[in-house]
Design a protein around this motif. Structure first.
Motif, PDB file in Angstrom:
ATOM      1  N   VAL A  12       0.852  -1.186   0.000  1.00 23.91           N
ATOM      2  CA  VAL A  12       0.000   0.000   0.000  1.00 23.91           C
ATOM      3  C   VAL A  12       0.888   1.237   0.000  1.00 23.91           C
ATOM      4  O   VAL A  12       2.009   1.209   0.520  1.00 23.91           O
ATOM      5  CB  VAL A  12      -0.949  -0.005   1.223  1.00 23.91           C
ATOM      6  CG1 VAL A  12      -0.172   0.042   2.532  1.00 23.91           C
ATOM      7  CG2 VAL A  12      -1.977   1.106   1.152  1.00 23.91           C
ATOM      8  N   GLN A  13       0.396   2.310  -0.602  1.00 23.10           N
ATOM      9  CA  GLN A  13       1.152   3.557  -0.634  1.00 23.10           C
ATOM     10  C   GLN A  13       1.052   4.279   0.705  1.00 23.10           C
ATOM     11  O   GLN A  13       0.068   4.092   1.447  1.00 23.10           O
ATOM     12  CB  GLN A  13       0.620   4.455  -1.750  1.00 23.10           C
ATOM     13  CG  GLN A  13       0.897   3.939  -3.148  1.00 23.10           C
ATOM     14  CD  GLN A  13       0.502   4.929  -4.216  1.00 23.10           C
ATOM     15  OE1 GLN A  13      -0.245   5.883  -3.967  1.00 23.10           O
ATOM     16  NE2 GLN A  13       1.006   4.732  -5.424  1.00 23.10           N
ATOM     17  N   GLY A  16      -2.207   5.315   2.814  1.00 25.23           N
ATOM     18  CA  GLY A  16      -3.284   4.390   2.506  1.00 25.23           C
ATOM     19  C   GLY A  16      -3.755   3.603   3.707  1.00 25.23           C
ATOM     20  O   GLY A  16      -3.297   3.812   4.840  1.00 25.23           O
TER      21      GLY A  16
END
Length: 121
Positions: A12-13, A16
């Motif tokens: 996930v970034q 996020g």
């Protein structure tokens, strides 16, 4: 025999969200608490969040206000909602169960196999 199986990890970034789940089976009456621990490369395993059977919770300072632990005693499920994720949250996350004193300190007797969470752009 108690078995804990985690799911929901992934890439996930930063900023996020992810939701981890832990399915518990063979739960015994001696288990009063459940929790999430994590271990990053080269670091010791640390408590992230824990919850008693009465739903009292505790969090590591580093995740307070960003992570939420919850449990469904009827379904024997444990969850960790992780928001505003940071690169330093990258780790293998483990589901844990046992007595309240153990889960909230060094970890209870029962562990899952772990699920990888990677926070990176």
């Amino acid at each position: 025999q108690v078995q804990l199986v985690e799911s929901g990890g992934g890439l996930v970034q930063p900023g996020g969200s992810l939701r981890l789940s832990c399915a518990a089976s063979g739960i015994s009456l001696s288990i009063n608490a459940m929790g999430w621990y994590r271990q990053a490369p080269g670091k010791q395993r640390e408590l992230v969040a824990a919850i008693t059977s009465g739903r009292n919770t505790g969090y590591a300072d580093s995740v307070e206000g960003r992570f939420t632990i919850s449990r469904d005693n009827f379904k024997n499920m444990l969850y960790l909602q992780m928001n505003s994720l940071k690169p330093e949250d990258t780790a293998v996350y483990y589901c844990n169960a046992g007595t309240t004193r153990r889960v909230f300190t060094t970890g209870g007797n029962y562990w899952g196999q772990g699920t990888q969470v990677t926070v990176s752009s």
